[in-house]
Design a protein around this motif. Sequence first.
Motif, PDB file in Angstrom:
ATOM      1  N   ASP A  27       0.809  -1.156  -0.061  1.00 30.77           N
ATOM      2  CA  ASP A  27      -0.050   0.007   0.033  1.00 30.77           C
ATOM      3  C   ASP A  27       1.081   1.191  -0.099  1.00 30.77           C
ATOM      4  OD1 ASP A  27      -1.871   1.924   0.343  1.00 30.77           O
ATOM      5  OD2 ASP A  27      -2.699   1.443   2.430  1.00 30.77           O
ATOM      6  N   GLN A  28       1.060   1.843  -1.236  1.00 33.54           N
ATOM      7  CA  GLN A  28       1.817   3.236  -1.477  1.00 33.54           C
ATOM      8  C   GLN A  28       3.191   2.657  -1.072  1.00 33.54           C
ATOM      9  OE1 GLN A  28       0.138   6.310   0.858  1.00 33.54           O
ATOM     10  NE2 GLN A  28      -1.672   6.619  -0.386  1.00 33.54           N
ATOM     11  N   GLY A  29       3.752   1.591  -1.079  1.00 32.97           N
ATOM     12  CA  GLY A  29       4.974   1.145  -1.311  1.00 32.97           C
ATOM     13  C   GLY A  29       5.509   0.527   0.168  1.00 32.97           C
ATOM     14  N   VAL A  30       4.337   0.318   0.872  1.00 34.72           N
ATOM     15  CA  VAL A  30       4.504  -0.121   2.258  1.00 34.72           C
ATOM     16  C   VAL A  30       3.926  -1.526   2.315  1.00 34.72           C
ATOM     17  CG1 VAL A  30       4.079   0.252   4.995  1.00 34.72           C
ATOM     18  CG2 VAL A  30       4.263   2.310   3.579  1.00 34.72           C
ATOM     19  N   PRO A  31       4.961  -2.500   2.720  1.00 33.64           N
ATOM     20  CA  PRO A  31       4.527  -3.977   2.665  1.00 33.64           C
ATOM     21  C   PRO A  31       3.854  -4.333   3.930  1.00 33.64           C
ATOM     22  CG  PRO A  31       6.806  -3.893   3.255  1.00 33.64           C
ATOM     23  CD  PRO A  31       6.408  -2.546   2.889  1.00 33.64           C
ATOM     24  N   SER A  32       2.663  -5.291   3.841  1.00 35.87           N
ATOM     25  CA  SER A  32       2.029  -5.693   4.850  1.00 35.87           C
ATOM     26  C   SER A  32       1.939  -7.314   4.768  1.00 35.87           C
ATOM     27  CB  SER A  32       0.719  -5.168   5.235  1.00 35.87           C
ATOM     28  OG  SER A  32       0.666  -3.689   5.381  1.00 35.87           O
ATOM     29  N   THR A  33       2.431  -8.144   5.598  1.00 32.72           N
ATOM     30  CA  THR A  33       2.368  -9.553   5.478  1.00 32.72           C
ATOM     31  C   THR A  33       1.202 -10.195   6.215  1.00 32.72           C
ATOM     32  OG1 THR A  33       4.724  -9.707   5.043  1.00 32.72           O
ATOM     33  CG2 THR A  33       3.625 -11.613   5.558  1.00 32.72           C
ATOM     34  N   TYR A  34       0.476 -11.062   5.616  1.00 26.53           N
ATOM     35  CA  TYR A  34      -0.787 -11.622   6.218  1.00 26.53           C
ATOM     36  C   TYR A  34      -0.423 -13.115   6.052  1.00 26.53           C
ATOM     37  CZ  TYR A  34      -2.370  -6.872   6.107  1.00 26.53           C
ATOM     38  OH  TYR A  34      -2.753  -5.685   6.348  1.00 26.53           O
ATOM     39  N   ARG A  35      -1.279 -13.791   7.085  1.00 23.29           N
ATOM     40  CA  ARG A  35      -1.325 -15.433   6.814  1.00 23.29           C
ATOM     41  C   ARG A  35      -2.750 -15.899   6.441  1.00 23.29           C
ATOM     42  NH1 ARG A  35      -3.323 -18.837  10.182  1.00 23.29           N
ATOM     43  NH2 ARG A  35      -3.480 -16.882  11.757  1.00 23.29           N
ATOM     44  N   PHE A  36      -2.827 -16.836   5.448  1.00 23.92           N
ATOM     45  CA  PHE A  36      -3.992 -17.239   5.079  1.00 23.92           C
ATOM     46  C   PHE A  36      -3.648 -18.957   5.074  1.00 23.92           C
ATOM     47  CE2 PHE A  36      -6.400 -19.890   1.851  1.00 23.92           C
ATOM     48  CZ  PHE A  36      -7.883 -19.239   2.423  1.00 23.92           C
ATOM     49  N   GLU A  37      -4.623 -19.721   5.695  1.00 25.92           N
ATOM     50  CA  GLU A  37      -4.647 -21.269   6.015  1.00 25.92           C
ATOM     51  C   GLU A  37      -5.904 -21.960   5.911  1.00 25.92           C
ATOM     52  OE1 GLU A  37      -1.939 -22.647   8.835  1.00 25.92           O
ATOM     53  OE2 GLU A  37      -3.563 -23.977   9.802  1.00 25.92           O
ATOM     54  N   ARG A  87     -11.913 -25.732   7.010  1.00 16.51           N
ATOM     55  CA  ARG A  87     -11.758 -24.574   7.733  1.00 16.51           C
ATOM     56  C   ARG A  87     -10.724 -23.713   7.167  1.00 16.51           C
ATOM     57  NH1 ARG A  87     -13.797 -20.990  11.478  1.00 16.51           N
ATOM     58  NH2 ARG A  87     -11.932 -19.801  12.473  1.00 16.51           N
ATOM     59  N   SER A  88     -10.884 -22.397   6.853  1.00 16.39           N
ATOM     60  CA  SER A  88     -10.114 -21.443   6.501  1.00 16.39           C
ATOM     61  C   SER A  88     -10.124 -20.203   7.229  1.00 16.39           C
ATOM     62  CB  SER A  88     -10.619 -21.039   5.108  1.00 16.39           C
ATOM     63  OG  SER A  88     -11.690 -20.172   5.149  1.00 16.39           O
ATOM     64  N   GLU A  89      -8.872 -19.517   7.486  1.00 19.56           N
ATOM     65  CA  GLU A  89      -8.796 -18.730   8.323  1.00 19.56           C
ATOM     66  C   GLU A  89      -7.514 -17.583   8.220  1.00 19.56           C
ATOM     67  OE1 GLU A  89      -6.280 -21.316  11.764  1.00 19.56           O
ATOM     68  OE2 GLU A  89      -8.071 -20.591  12.240  1.00 19.56           O
ATOM     69  N   SER A  90      -7.584 -16.400   8.552  1.00 20.94           N
ATOM     70  CA  SER A  90      -6.290 -15.693   8.084  1.00 20.94           C
ATOM     71  C   SER A  90      -6.292 -14.558   9.121  1.00 20.94           C
ATOM     72  CB  SER A  90      -6.532 -15.050   6.776  1.00 20.94           C
ATOM     73  OG  SER A  90      -5.608 -14.088   6.485  1.00 20.94           O
ATOM     74  N   ASN A  91      -5.168 -13.979   9.341  1.00 15.53           N
ATOM     75  CA  ASN A  91      -4.870 -12.688  10.485  1.00 15.53           C
ATOM     76  C   ASN A  91      -5.120 -11.377   9.548  1.00 15.53           C
ATOM     77  OD1 ASN A  91      -2.614 -12.802   8.919  1.00 15.53           O
ATOM     78  ND2 ASN A  91      -1.125 -12.653  10.622  1.00 15.53           N
ATOM     79  N   ALA A  92      -5.585 -11.253   8.185  1.00 18.27           N
ATOM     80  CA  ALA A  92      -5.723 -10.284   7.550  1.00 18.27           C
ATOM     81  C   ALA A  92      -6.997  -9.305   7.941  1.00 18.27           C
ATOM     82  CB  ALA A  92      -5.979 -10.719   6.000  1.00 18.27           C
TER      83      ALA A  92
END
Length: 229
Positions: A93-103, A141-146
């Motif tokens: 987002d505007q060059g700033v990275p954000s990492t999330y987890r999906f499982e 089951r699906s989950e994420s911290n996004a």
Amino acid sequence: MKKLATSLLLLGAATAAHAQTSAGTVLLGGNVGYSSSKEEYSPSSLGSSSSERTQREFRFSPSVGYFVADNLAVGLIADLQTNKTKQPYTEYDQGVPSTYRFESTGSYKSIGPFVRYYKMIGEKAGFYGQLAGGYRTGRSRSESNAPFFEGSDGKYRGSYANLTPGFVFFPTPKIGLELTSGSIGYYNNKNTQEPTRQRIGQDNKSSGFGAYFGLQNLNIGASIYLGSN
């Protein structure tokens, strides 16, 4: 006398070679499978996302049967399967990275009867056809911290029927090595997505018939033949 003795020996050898598919024999079999894959996606431009997805699957299919007549066995076959997918990803987002987890995870099981008929082509090898059907159930089951992501649960149930041709080789009288490369089958499934705070529940039904053959469906298994004698 010599010819008679030779004939009796050959008859005895043939009978011993085919004793594993004679009436009264107990058939114990099963397949075990494991697969793992990894895919990497790189961002093509600023603002796009990069991800790395890994998938793992384990499967175990035990079976037990009984030869009610020569070359004809009936029994039960079960199937237990689990899978897991992980996909951490990065959003810019505007060059700033954000990492999330999906499982996502899933577990499935089925059980039903089968009928198998053998056609021997020699002392240690033969072909067989197996007709099987049964009932399947499962959960996912699906989950994420996004942000704003809601985990979801699903239920699966259905029925199936398939016809599988195969080849069997007996390195010993009590062990059969089996080779299959696909089947002809029918399925009828229902998938239920349970409701969350953001969306209502949903049912999806599907059914189909088809033939699936090829190297991608190659499967190797083994069975134990416990003779009646």
